[in-house]
Write an enzyme that holds these catalytic residues in place. Sequence first.
Site, PDB file in Angstrom:
ATOM      1  N   LYS A  15      13.677  -0.635  -5.617  1.00 55.86           N
ATOM      2  CA  LYS A  15      12.718  -0.242  -6.863  1.00 55.86           C
ATOM      3  C   LYS A  15      12.408   1.316  -6.876  1.00 55.86           C
ATOM      4  O   LYS A  15      12.324   1.961  -7.901  1.00 55.86           O
ATOM      5  CB  LYS A  15      11.663  -1.184  -6.837  1.00 55.86           C
ATOM      6  CG  LYS A  15      10.859  -1.168  -5.510  1.00 55.86           C
ATOM      7  CD  LYS A  15       9.793  -2.248  -5.734  1.00 55.86           C
ATOM      8  CE  LYS A  15       9.022  -2.401  -4.521  1.00 55.86           C
ATOM      9  NZ  LYS A  15       9.685  -2.254  -3.093  1.00 55.86           N
ATOM     10  N   ARG A  90       0.526  -4.696  -5.322  1.00 53.09           N
ATOM     11  CA  ARG A  90       1.095  -5.635  -4.083  1.00 53.09           C
ATOM     12  C   ARG A  90       0.491  -6.775  -3.929  1.00 53.09           C
ATOM     13  O   ARG A  90       0.791  -7.520  -3.055  1.00 53.09           O
ATOM     14  CB  ARG A  90       1.200  -4.581  -2.872  1.00 53.09           C
ATOM     15  CG  ARG A  90       2.437  -4.027  -2.498  1.00 53.09           C
ATOM     16  CD  ARG A  90       2.447  -3.260  -1.176  1.00 53.09           C
ATOM     17  NE  ARG A  90       3.629  -2.986  -0.777  1.00 53.09           N
ATOM     18  CZ  ARG A  90       4.663  -1.950  -0.987  1.00 53.09           C
ATOM     19  NH1 ARG A  90       4.203  -0.987  -1.692  1.00 53.09           N
ATOM     20  NH2 ARG A  90       5.642  -1.878  -0.108  1.00 53.09           N
ATOM     21  N   ARG A 129      18.782   2.656   5.420  1.00 51.46           N
ATOM     22  CA  ARG A 129      18.543   3.515   4.374  1.00 51.46           C
ATOM     23  C   ARG A 129      17.785   4.792   4.974  1.00 51.46           C
ATOM     24  O   ARG A 129      17.302   4.653   6.268  1.00 51.46           O
ATOM     25  CB  ARG A 129      17.454   3.044   3.286  1.00 51.46           C
ATOM     26  CG  ARG A 129      16.040   2.820   3.705  1.00 51.46           C
ATOM     27  CD  ARG A 129      15.393   2.537   2.382  1.00 51.46           C
ATOM     28  NE  ARG A 129      13.984   2.147   3.072  1.00 51.46           N
ATOM     29  CZ  ARG A 129      13.041   1.678   2.178  1.00 51.46           C
ATOM     30  NH1 ARG A 129      13.268   1.367   0.928  1.00 51.46           N
ATOM     31  NH2 ARG A 129      11.775   1.213   2.419  1.00 51.46           N
ATOM     32  N   ARG A 161      12.850   5.926   7.962  1.00 51.85           N
ATOM     33  CA  ARG A 161      11.474   5.818   8.012  1.00 51.85           C
ATOM     34  C   ARG A 161      10.919   5.136   9.169  1.00 51.85           C
ATOM     35  O   ARG A 161      11.564   3.937   9.441  1.00 51.85           O
ATOM     36  CB  ARG A 161      11.190   4.883   6.760  1.00 51.85           C
ATOM     37  CG  ARG A 161      10.910   5.856   5.424  1.00 51.85           C
ATOM     38  CD  ARG A 161      10.982   5.001   3.989  1.00 51.85           C
ATOM     39  NE  ARG A 161       9.742   3.983   4.214  1.00 51.85           N
ATOM     40  CZ  ARG A 161       9.421   3.277   3.344  1.00 51.85           C
ATOM     41  NH1 ARG A 161       9.839   3.693   1.822  1.00 51.85           N
ATOM     42  NH2 ARG A 161       8.579   2.186   3.283  1.00 51.85           N
ATOM     43  N   ARG A 172       7.096  -6.617   7.198  1.00 49.79           N
ATOM     44  CA  ARG A 172       7.024  -6.488   5.752  1.00 49.79           C
ATOM     45  C   ARG A 172       7.760  -7.540   5.012  1.00 49.79           C
ATOM     46  O   ARG A 172       6.978  -7.644   3.853  1.00 49.79           O
ATOM     47  CB  ARG A 172       7.778  -4.940   5.503  1.00 49.79           C
ATOM     48  CG  ARG A 172       6.996  -3.652   6.339  1.00 49.79           C
ATOM     49  CD  ARG A 172       7.809  -2.591   6.254  1.00 49.79           C
ATOM     50  NE  ARG A 172       8.269  -1.804   5.141  1.00 49.79           N
ATOM     51  CZ  ARG A 172       9.183  -1.222   4.788  1.00 49.79           C
ATOM     52  NH1 ARG A 172      10.004  -1.016   5.539  1.00 49.79           N
ATOM     53  NH2 ARG A 172       9.482  -0.826   3.696  1.00 49.79           N
TER      54      ARG A 172
HETATM   55  P1  AMP Z   1       6.844   1.408   0.174  1.00 50.06           P
HETATM   56  O1  AMP Z   1       7.103   2.939   0.238  1.00 50.06           O
HETATM   57  O2  AMP Z   1       6.243   1.028  -1.300  1.00 50.06           O
HETATM   58  O3  AMP Z   1       7.612   0.493   0.959  1.00 50.06           O
HETATM   59  O4  AMP Z   1       5.339   1.628   1.063  1.00 50.06           O
HETATM   60  C1  AMP Z   1       5.190   1.767   2.355  1.00 50.06           C
HETATM   61  C2  AMP Z   1       4.061   1.243   2.904  1.00 50.06           C
HETATM   62  O5  AMP Z   1       2.802   1.795   2.646  1.00 50.06           O
HETATM   63  C3  AMP Z   1       3.729  -0.351   2.662  1.00 50.06           C
HETATM   64  O6  AMP Z   1       4.600  -1.031   3.612  1.00 50.06           O
HETATM   65  C4  AMP Z   1       2.225  -0.337   3.037  1.00 50.06           C
HETATM   66  O7  AMP Z   1       1.778  -0.345   4.340  1.00 50.06           O
HETATM   67  C5  AMP Z   1       1.747   1.022   2.227  1.00 50.06           C
HETATM   68  N1  AMP Z   1       1.470   0.643   0.690  1.00 50.06           N
HETATM   69  C6  AMP Z   1       2.194   1.229  -0.300  1.00 50.06           C
HETATM   70  N2  AMP Z   1       1.683   0.752  -1.196  1.00 50.06           N
HETATM   71  C7  AMP Z   1       0.681   0.026  -0.988  1.00 50.06           C
HETATM   72  C8  AMP Z   1       0.047  -0.766  -1.934  1.00 50.06           C
HETATM   73  N3  AMP Z   1      -0.102  -0.821  -3.187  1.00 50.06           N
HETATM   74  N4  AMP Z   1      -1.111  -1.547  -1.246  1.00 50.06           N
HETATM   75  C9  AMP Z   1      -1.227  -1.666   0.166  1.00 50.06           C
HETATM   76  N5  AMP Z   1      -0.358  -0.945   0.978  1.00 50.06           N
HETATM   77  C10 AMP Z   1       0.563  -0.095   0.295  1.00 50.06           C
END
Ligand code: AMP
Length: 237
Positions: A15, A90, A129, A161, A172
């Site tokens: 995404k 989320r 990735r 990452r 996750r």
């Molecule tokens: P992502 O890059 O979108 O996979 O986000 C990495 C991490 O950031 C997630 O695993 C969460 O720990 C935190 N995170 C990102 N967006 C949110 C959100 N909307 N609500 C809560 N935690 C978030």
Amino acid sequence: MALNVIMMGPPGAGKGTQAERFARDRGLLKISTGDILREAIKRETPLGMKAKAIIDAGRLVDDATMIGIVRERLLQPDAMNGFVLDGFPRTVAQAQALDDIIAERNNGPLIIVDVMVPEPELVKRLSTRRICSVCGANADPFDGAAAQNRCTRCGGELVQRTDDSEGVVRKRLAVYEEATRPLVDYYRGRPTFRVVDGAQPPERVAEELSAMVDAAARVQAPGRMPGRVGNRVEPQL
Ligand code: AMP
């Protein structure tokens, strides 16, 4: 009317990559909450200090913090032409807050795209990735940067990452199932909800997604209006 798009889907569904491409093609603002948090960690801001341990454990940052960040960003003038949100909402509480923000903006409905990918494919993708160690961009499968091990944007070295390690990925995905998948039910009844098959090659996903968003944008979709009952939005005929 503005295009207000959210990309939903589990970690590894692509995404972020699709959000980036779509926003660039349409000249829209892309807001990735994960990128905002990673940038805060890099800069060691108070938000970053708070978020680091949570992200590294694969858990979610609290709703109030995330809603505050997104609300502030979406109400700025440069977001009024439309946006693509990646990584937010989320939780159902975040989705409810987003509906309120959309009603307050009063500039176009929310278009929801759910990017679906089977779990074994997600695990495979997450373990391979890479992101740029300098600018934080995702290695883009559209341009083959991953093969070269260098960021096409700034030339920085590509790294894994910290939260893409095997144990954290499992956590996750579990958090996604528990906290985020219920959002699909929250949105499913809306005329602007679409599902795209994210297991296809990225170019194909991008094409389908683009057509879906345009089709959804042609549907009349009320925000918080008299037709709204609880979480459901009744289509205006
Ligand atoms: P992502 O890059 O979108 O996979 O986000 C990495 C991490 O950031 C997630 O695993 C969460 O720990 C935190 N995170 C990102 N967006 C949110 C959100 N909307 N609500 C809560 N935690 C978030």
